[in-house]
Motif scaffolding. Sequence first.
Motif, PDB file in Angstrom:
ATOM      1  N   PHE A 652       0.798  -1.216   0.000  1.00  0.00           N
ATOM      2  CA  PHE A 652       0.000   0.000   0.000  1.00  0.00           C
ATOM      3  C   PHE A 652       0.838   1.278   0.000  1.00  0.00           C
ATOM      4  N   HIS A 653       2.083   1.169  -0.508  1.00  0.00           N
ATOM      5  CA  HIS A 653       2.927   2.344  -0.677  1.00  0.00           C
ATOM      6  C   HIS A 653       3.159   2.636  -2.155  1.00  0.00           C
ATOM      7  N   TYR A 654       2.334   2.030  -3.014  1.00  0.00           N
ATOM      8  CA  TYR A 654       2.567   2.146  -4.452  1.00  0.00           C
ATOM      9  C   TYR A 654       1.327   2.638  -5.191  1.00  0.00           C
ATOM     10  N   ASN A 655       0.455   3.379  -4.443  1.00  0.00           N
ATOM     11  CA  ASN A 655      -0.723   3.968  -5.071  1.00  0.00           C
ATOM     12  C   ASN A 655      -1.546   2.913  -5.818  1.00  0.00           C
ATOM     13  N   THR A 656      -1.773   1.789  -5.148  1.00  0.00           N
ATOM     14  CA  THR A 656      -2.467   0.653  -5.769  1.00  0.00           C
ATOM     15  C   THR A 656      -3.594   0.161  -4.868  1.00  0.00           C
ATOM     16  N   ASP A 657      -4.744  -0.103  -5.468  1.00  0.00           N
ATOM     17  CA  ASP A 657      -5.906  -0.630  -4.744  1.00  0.00           C
ATOM     18  C   ASP A 657      -5.996  -2.138  -4.910  1.00  0.00           C
ATOM     19  N   PHE A 658      -6.639  -2.769  -3.917  1.00  0.00           N
ATOM     20  CA  PHE A 658      -6.828  -4.216  -3.963  1.00  0.00           C
ATOM     21  C   PHE A 658      -8.227  -4.599  -3.499  1.00  0.00           C
ATOM     22  N   GLY A 659      -8.624  -5.769  -3.925  1.00  0.00           N
ATOM     23  CA  GLY A 659      -9.824  -6.423  -3.432  1.00  0.00           C
ATOM     24  C   GLY A 659      -9.619  -7.920  -3.578  1.00  0.00           C
ATOM     25  N   GLY A 660     -10.628  -8.695  -3.235  1.00  0.00           N
ATOM     26  CA  GLY A 660     -10.454 -10.133  -3.413  1.00  0.00           C
ATOM     27  C   GLY A 660     -11.521 -10.946  -2.724  1.00  0.00           C
ATOM     28  N   LYS A 661     -11.384 -12.244  -2.860  1.00  0.00           N
ATOM     29  CA  LYS A 661     -12.339 -13.167  -2.241  1.00  0.00           C
ATOM     30  C   LYS A 661     -11.634 -14.467  -1.894  1.00  0.00           C
ATOM     31  N   THR A 662     -11.869 -14.932  -0.672  1.00  0.00           N
ATOM     32  CA  THR A 662     -11.354 -16.227  -0.237  1.00  0.00           C
ATOM     33  C   THR A 662     -12.388 -17.319  -0.500  1.00  0.00           C
ATOM     34  N   GLY A 663     -11.949 -18.541  -0.414  1.00  0.00           N
ATOM     35  CA  GLY A 663     -12.858 -19.679  -0.544  1.00  0.00           C
ATOM     36  C   GLY A 663     -12.267 -20.905   0.119  1.00  0.00           C
ATOM     37  N   THR A 664     -13.108 -21.643   0.817  1.00  0.00           N
ATOM     38  CA  THR A 664     -12.669 -22.890   1.457  1.00  0.00           C
ATOM     39  C   THR A 664     -13.772 -23.916   1.302  1.00  0.00           C
ATOM     40  N   SER A 665     -13.452 -25.053   0.751  1.00  0.00           N
ATOM     41  CA  SER A 665     -14.479 -26.072   0.503  1.00  0.00           C
ATOM     42  C   SER A 665     -14.668 -26.952   1.730  1.00  0.00           C
ATOM     43  N   SER A 666     -15.591 -27.890   1.625  1.00  0.00           N
ATOM     44  CA  SER A 666     -15.934 -28.760   2.747  1.00  0.00           C
ATOM     45  C   SER A 666     -14.711 -29.456   3.310  1.00  0.00           C
ATOM     46  N   ASN A 667     -14.645 -29.519   4.624  1.00  0.00           N
ATOM     47  CA  ASN A 667     -13.561 -30.211   5.330  1.00  0.00           C
ATOM     48  C   ASN A 667     -12.199 -29.589   5.044  1.00  0.00           C
ATOM     49  N   HIS A 668     -12.187 -28.350   4.481  1.00  0.00           N
ATOM     50  CA  HIS A 668     -10.937 -27.643   4.203  1.00  0.00           C
ATOM     51  C   HIS A 668     -10.086 -28.370   3.160  1.00  0.00           C
ATOM     52  N   SER A 669     -10.751 -29.137   2.273  1.00  0.00           N
ATOM     53  CA  SER A 669     -10.010 -29.872   1.242  1.00  0.00           C
ATOM     54  C   SER A 669      -9.387 -28.943   0.210  1.00  0.00           C
ATOM     55  N   ASP A 670     -10.077 -27.840  -0.083  1.00  0.00           N
ATOM     56  CA  ASP A 670      -9.596 -26.891  -1.076  1.00  0.00           C
ATOM     57  C   ASP A 670      -9.656 -25.483  -0.496  1.00  0.00           C
TER      58      ASP A 670
END
Length: 779
Positions: A652-670
């Motif tokens: 965040f020192h480079y004049n850049t924005d971010f976003g995103g999304k996490t995901g975790t499947s059943s039993n944390h397999s993925d």
Amino acid sequence: MIWRKARYERYKGLIWYRKIANVVITTIVLFLLYLFIVDINFLWLFGKSPGMRSISNPEQSVASVIYTSDGEVLGKYFRENRTPVTYEEISPKLIRTLISTEDERFYQHFGIDFKGIFAALKDMTRGRSRGASTITQQLVKNMYKTRNQYSTGLFGYIPGVKLIISKTKEWTTAVKIEMFFSKKEILTKYLNTVDFGSNAYGIHTAAKTFFNTTPAKLNYEQSATLVGLLKATTSYSPIAHPQRSMARRNVVLDNLAKLKIITRAECDSLKEIPIRLNYSVEQSYDGDALHFRAYLEKYLQKWEEENGYDIYSDGLKIYVTIDSRMQKYAEEALHKQMHSLQRKFDDHWRGQNPWQDENHKEIPNFVEDIAHRTKAYASLVAKYKKDYPDSITYYLNKPHKVKVFDYDRGEKEMTMSIMDSIRYMNRFMHSSFVAMEPETGNVKAWVGDIDFKFWQYDKVAQSKRQPGSTFKLFDYTAAFLQGMSPCDMMTDKPVSWNYKEGSGDKTWTPRNANGYSIGYAVSLKNAFAQSINTIAVQVAQQVGIPEIIKCAYLLGIRTPLENKPSTCLGSSDVSLLELVNSYATVINEGMYHDPLFVTRIEDKDGKVVYEKKTEQKRVIPYEVSWLMTEMLKGGMTEPGGTSRALWSWDLFHYNTDFGGKTGTSSNHSDAWFVGVSPKLVGGAWVGGEQRCVHFRTGELGQGSRTALPIFGMFMEKVLKDPKLAQYRGKFPTKPKEPISRNYTCVTHLRVDTTATDSSGMEDIDAPEGIPMGDETPQE
């Protein structure tokens, strides 16, 4: 008969020297006539000879070279590792060394060295054999294989005659080459075609293989070593037979001194120098981005078939979108995160095998089932099943030396059985990462797994796994297509979904990752940021699964999706590549690109034979893409946002924005994370090779803990590189078009003092805070 007798009488009357001249002229004429009838394959008796067209454009297997977008060589495709060079790129010392040893009268003869032939015949009568082939004749053999490919005439079946015919073809073809090519061109062609052993075809590859240098930089002792190899690449190999190679090199140096190319003192001095090798055999899959290159090979197959090219032999120049610096940063980030994660995984399962079912019971016959799918098992069954079935088990469990993967050394040698190696290798966690430009679709980095040598199955495009909550991108995009907005409110409450499957009725009751619902109304923006499952399901109930699937296909998913309720929470398998491309479509203002891998291909002569035209089409309205971009940004700014862990990296020192999304499947397999910025979108996946191998807790196995750090480390390196400053940038603060729906709502959540885990429940406006995990419950 009368004319023959008359001619004989005239011959008898000639002076002796005229008789000799007559014999010589007659012999030459007959010899030339013989060469002519062999060359034209008179009455199909001698077989086909190389024609001028073939001589001008010989069929050679030349390596195709892959170039990155920043001009670096990414790797090669080849059967014979050959890269042609020009005469100017060859050291004069090598040229002199070659001629002095292989053909000292090269500049005097016209393809056939008759003086050398007579000398060879003379030596043969004294019991000493020597070769008399010129460099031009050797070139013929290298290029056309005249001793087998072209010796198919009727006379070729007669023992002994076949060799004479093939030698004749070498002579005639050598003369043709001398007629139409200069001596420089002949030398260049020869050095580009000759086999130096060690999978090194041509001088370019030989110089790199044995000395890690270029042909232009070869000195006399290096040149002598390589020329010495030409007599017998195996017998005089400096690797297999260093003493023989040294002796042969010194013979070559003596030839240079004998012809006064170097002085005797220089020769003696050079002979004292040991052979200093920098030996490395280049394989087709050496270099970087190996999973990408394997995918690229399959990607180009259809183009090859339609256009008649072979990337393994046609010497193409393939220009790809991968950036060598970004590829390096991606590989470093993935390796660092997975090395650390593997230590946690080993500690987590210490004393137990990780292949367990949902009830934490070890899966019976897990190792045996994998063993039965191996080539080793198939070989043992074919050999022993009929008469000695017990031998199969014996050899499967017999210890032997085997090379296995190791993070610190890349590989290590251990003594273990096939069964033990399966147990060892299935304890590793795996990962993949891909990054692309949303505006162009150019793929800039591609890491298909933790190591290509041991796991060639690509986890970017080939593998399909449950995307978990990263799939919610499609739920909310479909909702906005139907008129919803980020500031619409919904209550986080238990929800059930009744549906039919086959002929029966079913009920699906998903839950949130923390196991409870807060009972308060929250905005869709905050629900997406926190990855609240119950609200995503309510959205899906209103929109309908078919509409969500339709939206997923519009944005970039190509894998068929299941039409059932749990699909809205990511239970239907997709690939990382198509998922990241879908996020890129949103960031690209709703304009869809196919992922782009190749920008152009040139043939060996530099002619462009393929050029990708970038095409894009609008698949969702600009307003919907703007709203979804705001939703993705909310993962960083909303209280409890699951992407807020990105604040831990220096982004965040480079004049850049971010976003995103996490995901975790059943039993944390993925575990997944897709991060977005205005100029670059990247996604990471983490999981076991087998779905049953995974962490047992969300604290260790969720996407924000496992996959997100890879993106964070990668982007940190990219942004710090001043040569990659084009990937810095902020999202627009004002839309291009009027936006009819509210998206600027601010979330203030009340503290739930009754909850045992208040993660994501506090009224937080600053970037700190622990992100809440997400999970896709099974039906």
